[in-house]
Design a protein around this motif. Structure first.
Motif, PDB file in Angstrom:
ATOM      1  N   GLU A  45      33.122  27.054  -0.470  1.00  0.00           N
ATOM      2  CA  GLU A  45      34.149  27.550  -1.380  1.00  0.00           C
ATOM      3  C   GLU A  45      33.601  27.508  -2.796  1.00  0.00           C
ATOM      4  OE1 GLU A  45      38.640  26.323  -2.529  1.00  0.00           O
ATOM      5  OE2 GLU A  45      38.102  26.252  -0.406  1.00  0.00           O
ATOM      6  N   ILE A  46      33.637  28.656  -3.467  1.00  0.00           N
ATOM      7  CA  ILE A  46      33.093  28.772  -4.812  1.00  0.00           C
ATOM      8  C   ILE A  46      34.242  28.955  -5.780  1.00  0.00           C
ATOM      9  CG2 ILE A  46      31.557  30.099  -6.303  1.00  0.00           C
ATOM     10  CD1 ILE A  46      30.070  30.928  -3.749  1.00  0.00           C
ATOM     11  N   ASP A  47      34.278  28.114  -6.782  1.00  0.00           N
ATOM     12  CA  ASP A  47      35.342  28.172  -7.778  1.00  0.00           C
ATOM     13  C   ASP A  47      34.764  28.758  -9.061  1.00  0.00           C
ATOM     14  OD1 ASP A  47      37.785  27.840  -9.014  1.00  0.00           O
ATOM     15  OD2 ASP A  47      37.367  25.774  -9.615  1.00  0.00           O
ATOM     16  N   ILE A  48      35.082  30.023  -9.337  1.00  0.00           N
ATOM     17  CA  ILE A  48      34.579  30.700 -10.522  1.00  0.00           C
ATOM     18  C   ILE A  48      35.767  31.095 -11.390  1.00  0.00           C
ATOM     19  CG2 ILE A  48      33.341  32.729 -11.379  1.00  0.00           C
ATOM     20  CD1 ILE A  48      31.798  32.771  -8.773  1.00  0.00           C
TER      21      ILE A  48
END
Length: 64
Positions: free
Chosen positions: A35-38
């Motif tokens: 999961e990438i939080d950008i």
């Protein structure tokens, strides 16, 4: 008798290939995605997106 052996061996290899595909497709959903939080509103993100888009447009023009 050898004529009967070759179709049977072909069927067994096709079954094996189909089973392998099923195993591979079953394994993929089990893998967890990172999961990438950008922050899409960050100025750095906007600059990076514009740079990527510009490079892609240049690539498309060259491609023609």
């Amino acid at each position: 008798m050898s004529e009967l052996a070759s179709p049977n061996s072909a069927n067994s290899s096709q079954t094996t290939a189909a089973e392998n595909k099923e195993k591979e497709s079953a394994a993929k959903p089990q893998e967890q995605e990172e999961e990438i939080d950008i922050d899409l509103e960050a100025p750095e993100t906007e600059k990076a997106a514009l740079a990527i888009q510009n490079q892609f447009r240049r690539f498309q023009k060259k491609k023609k």
